[in-house]
Design a protein around this motif. Structure first.
Motif, PDB file in Angstrom:
ATOM      1  N   GLN A 252       0.865  -1.174   0.000  1.00  0.00           N
ATOM      2  CA  GLN A 252       0.000   0.000   0.000  1.00  0.00           C
ATOM      3  C   GLN A 252       0.906   1.230   0.000  1.00  0.00           C
ATOM      4  O   GLN A 252       1.732   1.398   0.899  1.00  0.00           O
ATOM      5  CB  GLN A 252      -0.897   0.015   1.233  1.00  0.00           C
ATOM      6  N   LEU A 253       0.733   2.089  -0.996  1.00  0.00           N
ATOM      7  CA  LEU A 253       1.633   3.223  -1.188  1.00  0.00           C
ATOM      8  C   LEU A 253       0.859   4.531  -1.127  1.00  0.00           C
ATOM      9  O   LEU A 253      -0.118   4.715  -1.855  1.00  0.00           O
ATOM     10  CB  LEU A 253       2.349   3.112  -2.537  1.00  0.00           C
ATOM     11  N   ALA A 254       1.305   5.434  -0.274  1.00  0.00           N
ATOM     12  CA  ALA A 254       0.703   6.763  -0.161  1.00  0.00           C
ATOM     13  C   ALA A 254       1.487   7.728  -1.050  1.00  0.00           C
ATOM     14  O   ALA A 254       2.641   8.048  -0.763  1.00  0.00           O
ATOM     15  CB  ALA A 254       0.710   7.236   1.289  1.00  0.00           C
ATOM     16  N   TRP A 255       0.859   8.177  -2.157  1.00  0.00           N
ATOM     17  CA  TRP A 255       1.509   9.042  -3.129  1.00  0.00           C
ATOM     18  C   TRP A 255       1.228  10.500  -2.825  1.00  0.00           C
ATOM     19  O   TRP A 255       0.273  10.842  -2.128  1.00  0.00           O
ATOM     20  CB  TRP A 255       1.022   8.710  -4.539  1.00  0.00           C
ATOM     21  N   GLU A 256       2.051  11.375  -3.391  1.00  0.00           N
ATOM     22  CA  GLU A 256       1.874  12.816  -3.203  1.00  0.00           C
ATOM     23  C   GLU A 256       1.678  13.491  -4.550  1.00  0.00           C
ATOM     24  O   GLU A 256       2.225  13.050  -5.568  1.00  0.00           O
ATOM     25  CB  GLU A 256       3.096  13.427  -2.512  1.00  0.00           C
ATOM     26  N   ALA A 257       0.895  14.571  -4.558  1.00  0.00           N
ATOM     27  CA  ALA A 257       0.721  15.404  -5.748  1.00  0.00           C
ATOM     28  C   ALA A 257       0.175  16.752  -5.292  1.00  0.00           C
ATOM     29  O   ALA A 257      -0.477  16.841  -4.244  1.00  0.00           O
ATOM     30  CB  ALA A 257      -0.244  14.763  -6.737  1.00  0.00           C
ATOM     31  N   PRO A 258       0.435  17.817  -6.039  1.00  0.00           N
ATOM     32  CA  PRO A 258      -0.155  19.117  -5.695  1.00  0.00           C
ATOM     33  C   PRO A 258      -1.677  19.033  -5.733  1.00  0.00           C
ATOM     34  O   PRO A 258      -2.251  18.365  -6.601  1.00  0.00           O
ATOM     35  CB  PRO A 258       0.374  20.056  -6.790  1.00  0.00           C
ATOM     36  N   MET A 259      -2.331  19.686  -4.794  1.00  0.00           N
ATOM     37  CA  MET A 259      -3.794  19.698  -4.733  1.00  0.00           C
ATOM     38  C   MET A 259      -4.263  21.113  -4.452  1.00  0.00           C
ATOM     39  O   MET A 259      -3.654  21.830  -3.655  1.00  0.00           O
ATOM     40  CB  MET A 259      -4.308  18.767  -3.628  1.00  0.00           C
ATOM     41  N   ALA A 260      -5.364  21.491  -5.108  1.00  0.00           N
ATOM     42  CA  ALA A 260      -5.946  22.806  -4.856  1.00  0.00           C
ATOM     43  C   ALA A 260      -7.267  22.717  -4.098  1.00  0.00           C
ATOM     44  O   ALA A 260      -7.611  23.626  -3.355  1.00  0.00           O
ATOM     45  CB  ALA A 260      -6.168  23.554  -6.174  1.00  0.00           C
ATOM     46  N   CYS A 261      -8.006  21.610  -4.290  1.00  0.00           N
ATOM     47  CA  CYS A 261      -9.305  21.505  -3.623  1.00  0.00           C
ATOM     48  C   CYS A 261      -9.346  20.351  -2.628  1.00  0.00           C
ATOM     49  O   CYS A 261      -9.849  20.500  -1.523  1.00  0.00           O
ATOM     50  CB  CYS A 261     -10.426  21.363  -4.654  1.00  0.00           C
ATOM     51  N   GLY A 262      -8.870  19.173  -3.035  1.00  0.00           N
ATOM     52  CA  GLY A 262      -8.869  18.014  -2.147  1.00  0.00           C
ATOM     53  C   GLY A 262     -10.035  17.080  -2.334  1.00  0.00           C
ATOM     54  O   GLY A 262     -10.100  16.029  -1.701  1.00  0.00           O
ATOM     55  N   TYR A 263     -10.997  17.421  -3.230  1.00  0.00           N
ATOM     56  CA  TYR A 263     -12.163  16.558  -3.397  1.00  0.00           C
ATOM     57  C   TYR A 263     -12.522  16.338  -4.862  1.00  0.00           C
ATOM     58  O   TYR A 263     -13.671  16.061  -5.199  1.00  0.00           O
ATOM     59  CB  TYR A 263     -13.365  17.108  -2.624  1.00  0.00           C
ATOM     60  N   GLY A 264     -11.567  16.453  -5.776  1.00  0.00           N
ATOM     61  CA  GLY A 264     -11.777  16.022  -7.145  1.00  0.00           C
ATOM     62  C   GLY A 264     -12.267  17.051  -8.121  1.00  0.00           C
ATOM     63  O   GLY A 264     -12.481  16.732  -9.296  1.00  0.00           O
ATOM     64  N   ALA A 265     -12.448  18.296  -7.705  1.00  0.00           N
ATOM     65  CA  ALA A 265     -13.008  19.304  -8.591  1.00  0.00           C
ATOM     66  C   ALA A 265     -11.980  19.961  -9.498  1.00  0.00           C
ATOM     67  O   ALA A 265     -12.286  20.330 -10.629  1.00  0.00           O
ATOM     68  CB  ALA A 265     -13.730  20.372  -7.772  1.00  0.00           C
ATOM     69  N   CYS A 266     -10.750  20.108  -9.030  1.00  0.00           N
ATOM     70  CA  CYS A 266      -9.768  20.919  -9.766  1.00  0.00           C
ATOM     71  C   CYS A 266      -8.888  20.102 -10.712  1.00  0.00           C
ATOM     72  O   CYS A 266      -8.259  20.657 -11.603  1.00  0.00           O
ATOM     73  CB  CYS A 266      -8.888  21.689  -8.786  1.00  0.00           C
ATOM     74  N   TYR A 267      -8.822  18.789 -10.521  1.00  0.00           N
ATOM     75  CA  TYR A 267      -7.982  17.903 -11.333  1.00  0.00           C
ATOM     76  C   TYR A 267      -6.497  18.275 -11.261  1.00  0.00           C
ATOM     77  O   TYR A 267      -5.721  17.942 -12.133  1.00  0.00           O
ATOM     78  CB  TYR A 267      -8.444  17.899 -12.797  1.00  0.00           C
ATOM     79  N   GLY A 268      -6.105  18.938 -10.196  1.00  0.00           N
ATOM     80  CA  GLY A 268      -4.709  19.320 -10.046  1.00  0.00           C
ATOM     81  C   GLY A 268      -3.813  18.196  -9.592  1.00  0.00           C
ATOM     82  O   GLY A 268      -2.591  18.286  -9.704  1.00  0.00           O
ATOM     83  N   CYS A 269      -4.393  17.110  -9.081  1.00  0.00           N
ATOM     84  CA  CYS A 269      -3.588  16.011  -8.533  1.00  0.00           C
ATOM     85  C   CYS A 269      -3.623  14.778  -9.426  1.00  0.00           C
ATOM     86  O   CYS A 269      -3.338  13.675  -8.969  1.00  0.00           O
ATOM     87  CB  CYS A 269      -4.062  15.657  -7.129  1.00  0.00           C
ATOM     88  N   VAL A 270      -3.979  14.961 -10.699  1.00  0.00           N
ATOM     89  CA  VAL A 270      -4.051  13.816 -11.612  1.00  0.00           C
ATOM     90  C   VAL A 270      -2.642  13.304 -11.904  1.00  0.00           C
ATOM     91  O   VAL A 270      -1.746  14.069 -12.253  1.00  0.00           O
ATOM     92  CB  VAL A 270      -4.754  14.204 -12.922  1.00  0.00           C
ATOM     93  N   VAL A 271      -2.460  11.999 -11.736  1.00  0.00           N
ATOM     94  CA  VAL A 271      -1.179  11.362 -12.036  1.00  0.00           C
ATOM     95  C   VAL A 271      -1.438  10.118 -12.882  1.00  0.00           C
ATOM     96  O   VAL A 271      -2.538   9.551 -12.866  1.00  0.00           O
ATOM     97  CB  VAL A 271      -0.411  10.979 -10.754  1.00  0.00           C
ATOM     98  N   GLU A 272      -0.432   9.708 -13.611  1.00  0.00           N
ATOM     99  CA  GLU A 272      -0.537   8.501 -14.435  1.00  0.00           C
ATOM    100  C   GLU A 272      -0.050   7.297 -13.644  1.00  0.00           C
ATOM    101  O   GLU A 272       1.027   7.309 -13.070  1.00  0.00           O
ATOM    102  CB  GLU A 272       0.288   8.661 -15.720  1.00  0.00           C
ATOM    103  N   ARG A 273      -0.885   6.277 -13.597  1.00  0.00           N
ATOM    104  CA  ARG A 273      -0.518   5.042 -12.912  1.00  0.00           C
ATOM    105  C   ARG A 273      -0.914   3.861 -13.783  1.00  0.00           C
ATOM    106  O   ARG A 273      -2.113   3.650 -14.048  1.00  0.00           O
ATOM    107  CB  ARG A 273      -1.212   4.943 -11.533  1.00  0.00           C
ATOM    108  N   ASP A 274       0.086   3.119 -14.267  1.00  0.00           N
ATOM    109  CA  ASP A 274      -0.167   1.912 -15.052  1.00  0.00           C
ATOM    110  C   ASP A 274      -1.057   2.181 -16.256  1.00  0.00           C
ATOM    111  O   ASP A 274      -2.002   1.435 -16.551  1.00  0.00           O
ATOM    112  CB  ASP A 274      -0.788   0.824 -14.176  1.00  0.00           C
ATOM    113  N   GLY A 275      -0.773   3.258 -16.966  1.00  0.00           N
ATOM    114  CA  GLY A 275      -1.485   3.551 -18.200  1.00  0.00           C
ATOM    115  C   GLY A 275      -2.824   4.225 -18.046  1.00  0.00           C
ATOM    116  O   GLY A 275      -3.528   4.444 -19.030  1.00  0.00           O
ATOM    117  N   ARG A 276      -3.198   4.571 -16.831  1.00  0.00           N
ATOM    118  CA  ARG A 276      -4.442   5.309 -16.642  1.00  0.00           C
ATOM    119  C   ARG A 276      -4.197   6.472 -15.693  1.00  0.00           C
ATOM    120  O   ARG A 276      -3.226   6.479 -14.921  1.00  0.00           O
ATOM    121  CB  ARG A 276      -5.548   4.403 -16.107  1.00  0.00           C
TER     122      ARG A 276
END
Length: 235
Positions: free
Chosen positions: A196-220
């Motif tokens: 189980q891995l806890a990843w990090e990414a920049p976030m502006a909202c925290g609940y999925g509205a801004c899409y600022g934390c989108v990362v690529e994982r295994d082709g998706r």
């Protein structure tokens, strides 16, 4: 998202946005432990996060919970930018808005937990260890000063660069729960695909509205604030 007063409904357990008072701050090596009164916020599951609104900054900062003693929420911060420096400079009696808990945390129904963390990735581990009733831990840091944070998990094995935490992984590591820099998580994942891995990414909202934390994982592409921050491959 539905908002009623200071309660934010995100389709699961309710997160709240609340003004919390600063109880105190403590240096932990180069890091700072910021202690807030809990108010009506639930501490949530280890690995979830809270959005802390830094004084004088437009965007909040996502932070995992480090400790949850009675009536408090404590966050371990690395003052590396203007937002985190402003949070670390808070003084007792000041107040900030906090939203949470958000995201998906660690699955605690594991039989043989092993905690693995690198650098500020130690932040969620004390709360995680407490929730598990204790667990062995391996911690890695870039310097002896950063390794002072290991006192938050006093029984952990500790390495300092150039040694790597993966060098201490046993042949049969059990159920690995990890948090740290991306290179470390990739290395852990290579050794323990079911970790189980806890990843990090920049976030502006925290609940999925801004899409600022989108990362690529295994082709998706995934939004870490919604599908994470803790991700796990299928066994």
């Amino acid at each position: 998202m539905n908002r009623a007063g200071d309660t934010v409904s995100l389709g699961g357990p309710e997160a709240r946005r609340q003004l919390l008072h600063v109880v105190g701050t403590e240096p932990v090596g180069p890091y700072t432990l910021v202690r807030l009164d809990r108010g009506r916020l639930d501490p949530g599951v280890p690995g979830q996060f809270f959005m802390l609104e830094a004084p004088g900054r437009v965007l909040p900062r996502p932070m995992s919970l480090c400790r949850a003693p009675d009536c408090e929420l404590a966050f371990l911060l690395d003052p590396i930018g203007p937002g985190t420096r402003a949070l670390c400079a808070l003084e007792p009696g000041q107040s900030i808005h906090v939203l949470g808990p958000l995201g998906n945390g660690f699955d605690l129904s594991v039989e043989r937990p092993l905690l693995v963390a690198g650098g500020i990735g130690i932040a969620p581990m004390p709360y995680l260890a407490h929730a598990l009733g204790g667990a062995p831990a391996i911690l890695g840091f870039r310097s002896d000063r950063h390794a002072e944070a290991a006192r938050l998990l006093p029984d952990a094995e500790v390495v300092v660069e150039p040694r790597l935490v993966t060098e201490l992984l046993p042949e049969d590591p059990g159920d690995v729960l990890a948090c740290g820099p991306e290179a470390m998580l990739d290395a852990v994942r290579a050794r323990v695909p079911t970790a189980q891995l806890a990843w990090e990414a920049p976030m502006a909202c925290g609940y999925g509205a801004c899409y600022g934390c989108v990362v690529e994982r295994d082709g998706r592409y995934v939004r870490l604030c919604i599908e994470g921050p803790v991700l796990q491959d299928a066994a």
